[in-house]
Write a protein that holds these residues in place. Structure first.
Motif, PDB file in Angstrom:
ATOM      1  N   LEU A  17      34.266  45.946  31.096  1.00 25.56           N
ATOM      2  CA  LEU A  17      35.268  45.709  31.872  1.00 25.56           C
ATOM      3  C   LEU A  17      35.548  44.113  32.175  1.00 25.56           C
ATOM      4  O   LEU A  17      36.235  43.790  32.691  1.00 25.56           O
ATOM      5  CB  LEU A  17      34.801  46.142  33.468  1.00 25.56           C
ATOM      6  N   ARG A  18      34.486  43.538  31.559  1.00 25.92           N
ATOM      7  CA  ARG A  18      34.618  42.005  31.524  1.00 25.92           C
ATOM      8  C   ARG A  18      35.828  41.568  30.806  1.00 25.92           C
ATOM      9  O   ARG A  18      36.166  41.816  29.771  1.00 25.92           O
ATOM     10  CB  ARG A  18      33.308  41.561  30.830  1.00 25.92           C
ATOM     11  N   TYR A  19      36.440  40.452  31.457  1.00 27.48           N
ATOM     12  CA  TYR A  19      37.941  39.838  31.229  1.00 27.48           C
ATOM     13  C   TYR A  19      39.056  40.784  31.403  1.00 27.48           C
ATOM     14  O   TYR A  19      39.992  40.500  30.884  1.00 27.48           O
ATOM     15  CB  TYR A  19      37.754  39.377  29.921  1.00 27.48           C
ATOM     16  N   MET A  20      38.738  42.140  32.125  1.00 30.38           N
ATOM     17  CA  MET A  20      39.989  42.653  32.315  1.00 30.38           C
ATOM     18  C   MET A  20      40.752  42.307  33.606  1.00 30.38           C
ATOM     19  O   MET A  20      39.993  42.004  34.377  1.00 30.38           O
ATOM     20  CB  MET A  20      39.503  44.144  32.551  1.00 30.38           C
ATOM     21  N   SER A  65      32.155  29.669  31.588  1.00 30.63           N
ATOM     22  CA  SER A  65      33.334  28.950  32.356  1.00 30.63           C
ATOM     23  C   SER A  65      34.171  29.963  33.245  1.00 30.63           C
ATOM     24  O   SER A  65      33.837  31.155  32.683  1.00 30.63           O
ATOM     25  CB  SER A  65      34.303  28.141  31.364  1.00 30.63           C
ATOM     26  N   MET A  66      34.594  29.680  34.210  1.00 28.92           N
ATOM     27  CA  MET A  66      35.344  30.827  34.947  1.00 28.92           C
ATOM     28  C   MET A  66      36.418  31.651  34.239  1.00 28.92           C
ATOM     29  O   MET A  66      37.166  30.669  33.522  1.00 28.92           O
ATOM     30  CB  MET A  66      35.932  30.128  36.529  1.00 28.92           C
ATOM     31  N   SER A  67      36.523  32.861  34.473  1.00 30.16           N
ATOM     32  CA  SER A  67      37.351  33.562  33.727  1.00 30.16           C
ATOM     33  C   SER A  67      37.867  34.819  34.409  1.00 30.16           C
ATOM     34  O   SER A  67      37.115  35.367  35.389  1.00 30.16           O
ATOM     35  CB  SER A  67      36.921  33.903  32.127  1.00 30.16           C
ATOM     36  N   VAL A  68      38.561  35.639  33.834  1.00 32.56           N
ATOM     37  CA  VAL A  68      39.021  36.966  34.436  1.00 32.56           C
ATOM     38  C   VAL A  68      37.814  37.788  34.644  1.00 32.56           C
ATOM     39  O   VAL A  68      36.958  38.085  33.634  1.00 32.56           O
ATOM     40  CB  VAL A  68      40.216  37.524  33.641  1.00 32.56           C
ATOM     41  N   TYR A  80      38.924  38.089  43.416  1.00 30.00           N
ATOM     42  CA  TYR A  80      38.809  38.663  41.950  1.00 30.00           C
ATOM     43  C   TYR A  80      39.554  37.717  41.091  1.00 30.00           C
ATOM     44  O   TYR A  80      40.781  37.491  41.300  1.00 30.00           O
ATOM     45  CB  TYR A  80      39.357  40.131  41.557  1.00 30.00           C
ATOM     46  N   CYS A  81      39.160  36.738  40.094  1.00 30.50           N
ATOM     47  CA  CYS A  81      39.827  36.088  39.222  1.00 30.50           C
ATOM     48  C   CYS A  81      40.567  36.895  38.134  1.00 30.50           C
ATOM     49  O   CYS A  81      40.086  37.625  37.413  1.00 30.50           O
ATOM     50  CB  CYS A  81      38.848  35.063  38.528  1.00 30.50           C
ATOM     51  N   ASP A  82      42.003  36.986  38.499  1.00 28.59           N
ATOM     52  CA  ASP A  82      42.688  37.753  37.521  1.00 28.59           C
ATOM     53  C   ASP A  82      43.555  37.203  36.513  1.00 28.59           C
ATOM     54  O   ASP A  82      43.393  35.882  36.311  1.00 28.59           O
ATOM     55  CB  ASP A  82      44.036  38.435  38.680  1.00 28.59           C
ATOM     56  N   SER A  83      44.213  37.677  35.766  1.00 24.81           N
ATOM     57  CA  SER A  83      44.978  37.111  34.646  1.00 24.81           C
ATOM     58  C   SER A  83      45.831  36.003  35.065  1.00 24.81           C
ATOM     59  O   SER A  83      45.884  34.691  34.548  1.00 24.81           O
ATOM     60  CB  SER A  83      45.807  38.261  33.887  1.00 24.81           C
ATOM     61  N   PHE A  84      46.382  36.044  36.508  1.00 25.66           N
ATOM     62  CA  PHE A  84      47.030  35.349  37.042  1.00 25.66           C
ATOM     63  C   PHE A  84      46.850  34.928  38.391  1.00 25.66           C
ATOM     64  O   PHE A  84      47.101  35.834  39.246  1.00 25.66           O
ATOM     65  CB  PHE A  84      48.627  35.318  37.023  1.00 25.66           C
ATOM     66  N   GLY A  85      45.964  33.853  38.684  1.00 25.04           N
ATOM     67  CA  GLY A  85      45.867  33.727  40.217  1.00 25.04           C
ATOM     68  C   GLY A  85      44.586  34.428  40.381  1.00 25.04           C
ATOM     69  O   GLY A  85      43.759  34.904  39.512  1.00 25.04           O
ATOM     70  N   PHE A  86      44.140  34.720  41.834  1.00 26.04           N
ATOM     71  CA  PHE A  86      43.022  35.666  42.432  1.00 26.04           C
ATOM     72  C   PHE A  86      43.720  36.633  43.447  1.00 26.04           C
ATOM     73  O   PHE A  86      44.688  36.662  43.980  1.00 26.04           O
ATOM     74  CB  PHE A  86      42.375  34.544  43.183  1.00 26.04           C
TER      75      PHE A  86
END
Length: 219
Positions: A17-20, A65-68, A80-86
């Protein structure tokens, strides 16, 4: 701004699920995460935080580093850090395994100290103070942990030490266990919060003149 950052532990991520993106997961599972930051950060919002933790970072940050898929907790809730925004989400911090962390005080020049949590590792302490660590032992089973080369690097004076001398640059206050460091107790936190609040004004000349000072005990 007080920030906590949580990242998925790869060892607890069988579903990858990491980076999803947020829409690809059914729900956020706090038990899959570990805490990589709990600190005061000089940002005004989540977007600034994203930029900071993909560039300069923070001395107490012990993750990638902070990512999705990262979770950022502020006074306004969990995001939740999303693909675009939070995306705002539910996140029960009490379910996160923090057994690898110890509670310390972080003391920066010209600022009041604050409570933080870091891993009890050499690498985390070195990153926090920005160099090879050196201990100043107190009489109550606590110690100051600073950069042994701080003055040689030209770091500014932070606090006056008992018995004379100046400690320069950022430093930690930790509890001392039988073999490793431990979390500070509530009483120790109160004691050193009071002791090191109201940062003194230390001139560069004072700090430079104290370069020959050496801590009594170090490791």
């Amino acid at each position: 701004m007080r920030l906590k950052i949580y990242q998925i532990n790869p060892d607890k991520d069988p579903g990858r699920l990491r980076y999803m993106a947020f829409k690809q997961i059914e729900k956020v599972d706090p038990t899959m995460y570990f805490k990589v930051l709990d600190a005061e950060v000089d940002v005004k919002g989540l977007e600034e935080a994203f930029l900071k933790f993909n560039n300069e970072g923070h001395p107490l940050h012990n993750g990638r580093s902070m990512s999705v898929s990262d979770i950022v907790v502020t006074e306004d809730g969990a995001f939740y850090c999303d693909s675009f925004g939070f995306k705002k989400t539910e996140f029960d911090e009490s379910q996160v395994d923090t057994s690898n962390l110890i509670k310390v005080l972080f003391v920066r020049p010209n600022e009041d100290p604050y409570v933080a949590e870091i891993p009890d590792t050499l690498e985390a302490k070195q990153k926090a103070v920005g160099g090879y660590i050196e201990y100043v032992y107190n009489s109550d089973e606590t110690a100051l942990v600073g950069d042994e080369e701080a003055k040689l690097k030209g770091k500014i004076g932070n606090r006056y030490l008992d018995g004379g001398g100046i400690i320069a640059g950022d430093f930690l206050i930790v509890g001392l266990g039988e073999e490793d460091c431990r979390s500070l107790t509530s009483e120790e936190i109160d004691k050193y919060m009071e002791k090191y609040s109201n940062a003194p004004s230390i001139t560069p000349e004072e700090t430079a003149a104290d370069v020959g000072f050496r801590y009594i005990n170090f490791m």
